[in-house]
Design a protein around this motif. Structure first.
Motif, mmCIF file in Angstrom:
data_model
loop_
_atom_site.group_PDB
_atom_site.id
_atom_site.type_symbol
_atom_site.label_atom_id
_atom_site.label_comp_id
_atom_site.label_asym_id
_atom_site.label_seq_id
_atom_site.Cartn_x
_atom_site.Cartn_y
_atom_site.Cartn_z
ATOM 1 N N HIS A 128 91.153 -8.120 64.444
ATOM 2 C CA HIS A 128 91.236 -9.578 64.481
ATOM 3 C C HIS A 128 92.253 -10.041 65.531
ATOM 4 O O HIS A 128 92.016 -11.007 66.251
ATOM 5 C CB HIS A 128 91.593 -10.148 63.102
ATOM 6 C CG HIS A 128 90.463 -10.124 62.133
ATOM 7 N ND1 HIS A 128 89.316 -10.858 62.304
ATOM 8 C CD2 HIS A 128 90.286 -9.438 60.974
ATOM 9 C CE1 HIS A 128 88.487 -10.639 61.309
ATOM 10 N NE2 HIS A 128 89.054 -9.770 60.475
ATOM 11 N N LYS A 129 93.383 -9.337 65.616
ATOM 12 C CA LYS A 129 94.395 -9.684 66.620
ATOM 13 C C LYS A 129 93.850 -9.487 68.030
ATOM 14 O O LYS A 129 94.077 -10.307 68.914
ATOM 15 C CB LYS A 129 95.663 -8.844 66.425
ATOM 16 C CG LYS A 129 96.456 -9.232 65.211
ATOM 17 C CD LYS A 129 97.665 -8.328 65.041
ATOM 18 C CE LYS A 129 98.392 -8.636 63.735
ATOM 19 N NZ LYS A 129 99.516 -7.715 63.518
ATOM 20 N N ARG A 130 93.122 -8.405 68.228
ATOM 21 C CA ARG A 130 92.533 -8.150 69.552
ATOM 22 C C ARG A 130 91.494 -9.210 69.909
ATOM 23 O O ARG A 130 91.430 -9.671 71.035
ATOM 24 C CB ARG A 130 91.906 -6.769 69.595
ATOM 25 C CG ARG A 130 92.914 -5.661 69.622
ATOM 26 C CD ARG A 130 92.253 -4.321 69.708
ATOM 27 N NE ARG A 130 93.235 -3.253 69.675
ATOM 28 C CZ ARG A 130 92.986 -2.015 70.022
ATOM 29 N NH1 ARG A 130 91.772 -1.680 70.412
ATOM 30 N NH2 ARG A 130 93.927 -1.113 69.958
ATOM 31 N N VAL A 131 90.691 -9.579 68.949
ATOM 32 C CA VAL A 131 89.673 -10.611 69.182
ATOM 33 C C VAL A 131 90.347 -11.940 69.506
ATOM 34 O O VAL A 131 89.934 -12.651 70.428
ATOM 35 C CB VAL A 131 88.717 -10.738 67.975
ATOM 36 C CG1 VAL A 131 87.850 -11.989 68.087
ATOM 37 C CG2 VAL A 131 87.852 -9.490 67.844
ATOM 38 N N ALA A 166 92.458 -15.320 76.060
ATOM 39 C CA ALA A 166 92.360 -14.987 77.485
ATOM 40 C C ALA A 166 91.095 -15.584 78.093
ATOM 41 O O ALA A 166 91.119 -16.089 79.226
ATOM 42 C CB ALA A 166 92.382 -13.471 77.670
ATOM 43 N N LEU A 167 90.014 -15.544 77.354
ATOM 44 C CA LEU A 167 88.758 -16.120 77.830
ATOM 45 C C LEU A 167 88.884 -17.630 78.014
ATOM 46 O O LEU A 167 88.442 -18.180 79.037
ATOM 47 C CB LEU A 167 87.626 -15.795 76.847
ATOM 48 C CG LEU A 167 86.227 -16.222 77.251
ATOM 49 C CD1 LEU A 167 85.817 -15.562 78.558
ATOM 50 C CD2 LEU A 167 85.244 -15.876 76.140
ATOM 51 N N ASP A 168 89.506 -18.309 77.068
ATOM 52 C CA ASP A 168 89.726 -19.756 77.191
ATOM 53 C C ASP A 168 90.598 -20.071 78.403
ATOM 54 O O ASP A 168 90.335 -21.029 79.145
ATOM 55 C CB ASP A 168 90.378 -20.316 75.932
ATOM 56 C CG ASP A 168 89.423 -20.355 74.743
ATOM 57 O OD1 ASP A 168 88.193 -20.269 74.957
ATOM 58 O OD2 ASP A 168 89.921 -20.461 73.597
ATOM 59 N N GLU A 169 91.641 -19.266 78.612
ATOM 60 C CA GLU A 169 92.526 -19.472 79.760
ATOM 61 C C GLU A 169 91.772 -19.256 81.072
ATOM 62 O O GLU A 169 91.939 -20.027 82.021
ATOM 63 C CB GLU A 169 93.707 -18.504 79.662
ATOM 64 C CG GLU A 169 94.765 -18.737 80.714
ATOM 65 C CD GLU A 169 95.964 -17.829 80.530
ATOM 66 O OE1 GLU A 169 96.657 -17.604 81.537
ATOM 67 O OE2 GLU A 169 96.211 -17.349 79.412
#
Length: 83
Positions: free
Chosen positions: A11-14, A20-23
């Motif tokens: 869950h933390k990795r997701v 990161a994807l949003d950024e």
């Protein structure tokens, strides 16, 4: 490692991946906007040149040296069109 620990780690990795994807999406949109603004400015200058308007040297220098709040240049207006 228990199933719960593995699930928590996953869950933390997701969450990190999603952040990161949003950024990256935000950065891509910002770059797209900057490039779009530059293309419009270049086309505006070309149209003005085609119509016989002259870009004042001070306006061209101001365009390259005065950043706006997003860090990219803002075109300076010239009085050459008012003539």
């Amino acid at each position: 490692m228990t199933m719960y620990e593995g699930s928590s780690d996953l869950h933390k990795r997701v969450e990190r991946y999603e952040a990161a994807l949003d950024e990256m999406r935000a950065a891509q949109q910002e770059i797209k906007n900057i490039l779009h603004d530059q293309v419009l400015y270049d086309r505006w200058q070309q149209l003005g040149a085609d119509l016989g308007f002259v870009v004042a040297a001070t306006a061209a220098a101001a365009h390259q040296q005065s950043p706006d709040m997003n860090g990219h240049s803002v075109p300076a207006l010239s009085d050459t069109w008012a003539g």
